[in-house]
Motif scaffolding. Structure first.
Motif, PDB file in Angstrom:
ATOM      1  N   LEU A 137      43.618  44.083  45.192  1.00 50.78           N
ATOM      2  CA  LEU A 137      43.566  42.681  45.612  1.00 50.78           C
ATOM      3  C   LEU A 137      42.894  42.567  46.978  1.00 50.78           C
ATOM      4  CD1 LEU A 137      44.265  39.720  45.215  1.00 50.78           C
ATOM      5  CD2 LEU A 137      46.567  40.194  46.110  1.00 50.78           C
ATOM      6  N   ILE A 138      43.237  43.451  47.891  1.00 49.11           N
ATOM      7  CA  ILE A 138      42.602  43.457  49.217  1.00 49.11           C
ATOM      8  C   ILE A 138      41.099  43.705  49.076  1.00 49.11           C
ATOM      9  CG2 ILE A 138      42.449  44.695  51.417  1.00 49.11           C
ATOM     10  CD1 ILE A 138      45.490  45.188  51.181  1.00 49.11           C
ATOM     11  N   ASP A 139      40.737  44.663  48.239  1.00 47.57           N
ATOM     12  CA  ASP A 139      39.313  44.954  48.004  1.00 47.57           C
ATOM     13  C   ASP A 139      38.587  43.703  47.508  1.00 47.57           C
ATOM     14  OD1 ASP A 139      39.794  47.586  48.682  1.00 47.57           O
ATOM     15  OD2 ASP A 139      39.980  48.275  46.606  1.00 47.57           O
ATOM     16  N   SER A 140      39.200  43.026  46.551  1.00 50.35           N
ATOM     17  CA  SER A 140      38.574  41.839  45.962  1.00 50.35           C
ATOM     18  C   SER A 140      38.443  40.705  46.979  1.00 50.35           C
ATOM     19  CB  SER A 140      39.400  41.361  44.750  1.00 50.35           C
ATOM     20  OG  SER A 140      39.451  42.358  43.749  1.00 50.35           O
ATOM     21  N   LEU A 141      39.446  40.554  47.837  1.00 53.70           N
ATOM     22  CA  LEU A 141      39.391  39.516  48.882  1.00 53.70           C
ATOM     23  C   LEU A 141      38.276  39.798  49.876  1.00 53.70           C
ATOM     24  CD1 LEU A 141      43.221  39.031  49.552  1.00 53.70           C
ATOM     25  CD2 LEU A 141      41.677  37.405  48.433  1.00 53.70           C
ATOM     26  N   VAL A 142      38.104  41.062  50.226  1.00 54.12           N
ATOM     27  CA  VAL A 142      37.042  41.442  51.165  1.00 54.12           C
ATOM     28  C   VAL A 142      35.666  41.121  50.580  1.00 54.12           C
ATOM     29  CG1 VAL A 142      35.896  43.391  52.287  1.00 54.12           C
ATOM     30  CG2 VAL A 142      38.385  43.218  52.331  1.00 54.12           C
ATOM     31  N   LYS A 143      35.485  41.391  49.290  1.00 56.63           N
ATOM     32  CA  LYS A 143      34.194  41.117  48.637  1.00 56.63           C
ATOM     33  C   LYS A 143      33.931  39.617  48.507  1.00 56.63           C
ATOM     34  CE  LYS A 143      34.149  45.404  45.925  1.00 56.63           C
ATOM     35  NZ  LYS A 143      34.236  45.998  44.556  1.00 56.63           N
ATOM     36  N   LYS A 144      34.980  38.877  48.188  1.00 58.32           N
ATOM     37  CA  LYS A 144      34.813  37.435  47.973  1.00 58.32           C
ATOM     38  C   LYS A 144      34.634  36.677  49.284  1.00 58.32           C
ATOM     39  CE  LYS A 144      37.020  33.458  45.708  1.00 58.32           C
ATOM     40  NZ  LYS A 144      35.947  33.193  44.723  1.00 58.32           N
ATOM     41  N   TYR A 145      35.439  37.038  50.274  1.00 60.60           N
ATOM     42  CA  TYR A 145      35.411  36.312  51.542  1.00 60.60           C
ATOM     43  C   TYR A 145      34.698  37.147  52.614  1.00 60.60           C
ATOM     44  CZ  TYR A 145      38.656  33.388  49.006  1.00 60.60           C
ATOM     45  OH  TYR A 145      39.221  32.576  48.054  1.00 60.60           O
ATOM     46  N   LYS A 146      33.421  37.293  52.402  1.00 66.60           N
ATOM     47  CA  LYS A 146      32.587  38.094  53.315  1.00 66.60           C
ATOM     48  C   LYS A 146      32.551  37.446  54.697  1.00 66.60           C
ATOM     49  CE  LYS A 146      29.649  39.891  49.621  1.00 66.60           C
ATOM     50  NZ  LYS A 146      28.282  39.960  49.063  1.00 66.60           N
ATOM     51  N   SER A 147      32.622  38.302  55.707  1.00 65.37           N
ATOM     52  CA  SER A 147      32.573  37.900  57.118  1.00 65.37           C
ATOM     53  C   SER A 147      33.795  37.090  57.559  1.00 65.37           C
ATOM     54  CB  SER A 147      31.301  37.103  57.432  1.00 65.37           C
ATOM     55  OG  SER A 147      31.369  35.775  56.913  1.00 65.37           O
ATOM     56  N   LYS A 148      34.797  36.975  56.695  1.00 64.52           N
ATOM     57  CA  LYS A 148      36.017  36.261  57.067  1.00 64.52           C
ATOM     58  C   LYS A 148      37.118  37.271  57.414  1.00 64.52           C
ATOM     59  CE  LYS A 148      33.937  32.466  56.138  1.00 64.52           C
ATOM     60  NZ  LYS A 148      34.182  31.639  54.950  1.00 64.52           N
ATOM     61  N   THR A 149      37.995  36.892  58.339  1.00 66.00           N
ATOM     62  CA  THR A 149      39.100  37.764  58.722  1.00 66.00           C
ATOM     63  C   THR A 149      40.251  37.618  57.732  1.00 66.00           C
ATOM     64  OG1 THR A 149      38.497  37.534  61.053  1.00 66.00           O
ATOM     65  CG2 THR A 149      40.672  38.405  60.571  1.00 66.00           C
ATOM     66  N   ILE A 150      40.804  38.752  57.326  1.00 65.56           N
ATOM     67  CA  ILE A 150      41.908  38.765  56.370  1.00 65.56           C
ATOM     68  C   ILE A 150      43.123  39.414  57.027  1.00 65.56           C
ATOM     69  CG2 ILE A 150      42.697  39.621  54.134  1.00 65.56           C
ATOM     70  CD1 ILE A 150      39.710  39.678  53.299  1.00 65.56           C
ATOM     71  N   TYR A 151      44.227  38.674  57.092  1.00 68.68           N
ATOM     72  CA  TYR A 151      45.465  39.181  57.673  1.00 68.68           C
ATOM     73  C   TYR A 151      46.447  39.496  56.547  1.00 68.68           C
ATOM     74  CZ  TYR A 151      43.531  37.185  61.944  1.00 68.68           C
ATOM     75  OH  TYR A 151      42.708  36.876  62.999  1.00 68.68           O
ATOM     76  N   VAL A 152      46.901  40.735  56.507  1.00 64.41           N
ATOM     77  CA  VAL A 152      47.855  41.172  55.480  1.00 64.41           C
ATOM     78  C   VAL A 152      49.216  41.345  56.145  1.00 64.41           C
ATOM     79  CG1 VAL A 152      48.414  42.941  53.778  1.00 64.41           C
ATOM     80  CG2 VAL A 152      46.019  42.342  54.215  1.00 64.41           C
ATOM     81  N   GLN A 153      50.170  40.567  55.709  1.00 66.50           N
ATOM     82  CA  GLN A 153      51.487  40.589  56.343  1.00 66.50           C
ATOM     83  C   GLN A 153      52.365  41.730  55.844  1.00 66.50           C
ATOM     84  OE1 GLN A 153      53.705  36.909  57.106  1.00 66.50           O
ATOM     85  NE2 GLN A 153      52.126  35.847  55.941  1.00 66.50           N
ATOM     86  N   GLU A 154      53.202  42.194  56.750  1.00 65.48           N
ATOM     87  CA  GLU A 154      54.226  43.161  56.380  1.00 65.48           C
ATOM     88  C   GLU A 154      55.245  42.476  55.464  1.00 65.48           C
ATOM     89  OE1 GLU A 154      55.567  46.008  59.263  1.00 65.48           O
ATOM     90  OE2 GLU A 154      57.657  45.422  58.933  1.00 65.48           O
ATOM     91  N   VAL A 155      55.606  43.154  54.394  1.00 62.17           N
ATOM     92  CA  VAL A 155      56.592  42.606  53.456  1.00 62.17           C
ATOM     93  C   VAL A 155      57.989  42.691  54.077  1.00 62.17           C
ATOM     94  CG1 VAL A 155      57.648  42.861  51.180  1.00 62.17           C
ATOM     95  CG2 VAL A 155      55.180  43.216  51.468  1.00 62.17           C
ATOM     96  N   PHE A 156      58.741  41.610  53.983  1.00 61.84           N
ATOM     97  CA  PHE A 156      60.092  41.565  54.542  1.00 61.84           C
ATOM     98  C   PHE A 156      61.063  42.403  53.709  1.00 61.84           C
ATOM     99  CE2 PHE A 156      58.324  38.052  56.764  1.00 61.84           C
ATOM    100  CZ  PHE A 156      59.141  37.802  57.867  1.00 61.84           C
ATOM    101  N   PRO A 157      62.066  42.973  54.368  1.00 59.38           N
ATOM    102  CA  PRO A 157      63.132  43.667  53.616  1.00 59.38           C
ATOM    103  C   PRO A 157      64.053  42.642  52.977  1.00 59.38           C
ATOM    104  CG  PRO A 157      63.671  43.619  55.944  1.00 59.38           C
ATOM    105  CD  PRO A 157      62.293  43.024  55.830  1.00 59.38           C
ATOM    106  N   VAL A 158      64.894  43.086  52.091  1.00 54.91           N
ATOM    107  CA  VAL A 158      65.896  42.191  51.502  1.00 54.91           C
ATOM    108  C   VAL A 158      67.165  42.242  52.345  1.00 54.91           C
ATOM    109  CG1 VAL A 158      64.967  42.437  49.180  1.00 54.91           C
ATOM    110  CG2 VAL A 158      66.770  44.012  49.972  1.00 54.91           C
ATOM    111  N   GLY A 159      68.060  41.292  52.103  1.00 51.82           N
ATOM    112  CA  GLY A 159      69.320  41.243  52.838  1.00 51.82           C
ATOM    113  C   GLY A 159      70.367  42.187  52.264  1.00 51.82           C
ATOM    114  N   LYS A 160      71.431  42.351  52.979  1.00 49.69           N
ATOM    115  CA  LYS A 160      72.502  43.269  52.549  1.00 49.69           C
ATOM    116  C   LYS A 160      73.175  42.817  51.259  1.00 49.69           C
ATOM    117  CE  LYS A 160      73.681  45.143  57.097  1.00 49.69           C
ATOM    118  NZ  LYS A 160      74.748  45.346  58.119  1.00 49.69           N
TER     119      LYS A 160
END
Length: 236
Positions: A137-160
Motif C-alpha cells: 500500500l505504501i509503495d502504491s501511494l508513493v507511485k500515485k502521489y508523486k512528489s507528495k509527502t506521505i506520513y505513516v502513523q504508528e499503530v496504537f496498542p489496544v487497551g487492557k
C-alpha cells in the motif's frame, strides 16, 4: 641698526622659520606613519550580529491532505474536518491494509491531494499478510502521489480490557509491525513514520483512554489530532 646687520637678522629669521616648518612636517609625517602602522598591524573588528531567536518555522497545514485508514480515521473524521475543511477522508471501519489495495482506484487523483496521512494495521495485526499488504500500500501511494509527502502513523496498542484477543500478545504483534513499518518508510525520501500516541497510552504500553479497549474515546479525539499535527511538524 646698519643695513648689513638687518640683512643678517632676516637670514636668521628665515632659517628659524624653515626649521620650524621642517620640524612640523617631520612631526606630522611621524604621526602618519604611526597611524598607518597601527591600521596595518591591527586586525579590524567585525561587529557580531546575533541571529534573531524568535524566527519560527511555518507550520504545516493539513488542509487538502488525504487521510486514509480504518475506524480510527472514521472516528477522527469530524475533528479533521473541523480544522481542515478541504481535507479528504477515505476510511472504512474494520478494514485491513489489503482493503485499500483492492479499492485503490477509489482514492483521489494526485492533483487533488497536497499530502497523505495513513493510519492502518490494528485490524488483523496478527495476520501474516498484514505487513506485506501495508508495504504494498505504501509503495502504491508513493507511485500515485508523486512528489507528495506521505506520513505513516504508528499503530496504537489496544487497551487492557480488549476482548477480541489477549491484549498483551496482541500488543506485541502491533509493536513488531510498527518496527517493521518504521524501517520500511526509510526506503523513500518522501515517506515519514510519525508517532501520534503522546499522552494516549499508559506507561506499560496500553491504550489509555478507551471505552471498548480498541478505539480512542471521543473526548480525546482532539488530543489525537493535535498529536498528528505536532508529529508532522517535527519532521520539518
Amino acid at each position: 641698526m646698519s643695513r648689513l646687520k638687518r640683512k643678517k637678522l632676516r637670514k636668521k629669521n628665515k632659517k628659524r622659520i624653515i626649521l620650524v616648518i621642517l620640524s612640523l612636517m617631520l612631526t606630522a609625517l611621524a604621526l602618519g606613519v604611526t597611524a598607518i602602522s597601527k591600521e596595518v598591524t591591527s586586525p579590524k573588528t567585525i561587529p557580531h550580529t546575533p541571529k534573531p531567536s524568535n524566527i519560527k518555522k511555518e507550520s504545516i497545514n493539513l488542509d487538502g491532505y488525504l487521510f486514509i485508514g480504518d475506524s480510527y480515521t472514521v472516528l477522527l473524521g469530524e475533528t479533521i474536518k473541523k480544522h481542515n475543511s478541504n481535507a479528504l477522508i477515505k476510511a472504512v471501519s474494520g478494514v485491513q491494509p489489503g482493503y485499500w489495495l483492492e479499492h485503490f482506484s477509489e482514492l483521489p487523483k494526485n492533483s487533488e491531494v497536497k499530502g497523505v496521512v495513513l493510519l492502518i494495521g490494528v485490524n488483523g495485526a496478527t495476520y501474516s499478510d498484514n505487513i506485506p499488504n501495508k508495504e504494498k500500500l505504501i509503495d502504491s501511494l508513493v507511485k500515485k502521489y508523486k512528489s507528495k509527502t506521505i506520513y505513516v502513523q504508528e499503530v496504537f496498542p489496544v487497551g487492557k480490557h480488549f476482548e477480541s484477543a489477549d491484549p498483551e500478545n496482541f500488543n506485541e504483534a502491533i509493536d513488531k509491525n510498527n518496527e517493521t513499518t518504521k524501517k520500511y518508510c526509510n526506503h523513500y525520501d518522501n515517506v515519514f513514520y510519525i508517532d501520534a500516541t503522546n499522552n494516549l497510552i499508559t506507561e506499560d504500553g496500553y491504550l489509555k483512554f478507551t471505552n471498548d479497549g480498541l478505539h480512542i474515546s471521543s473526548h480525546k479525539q482532539e488530543t489525537f489530532y493535535k498529536n498528528i499535527v505536532s508529529a508532522v511538524n517535527k519532521i520539518k
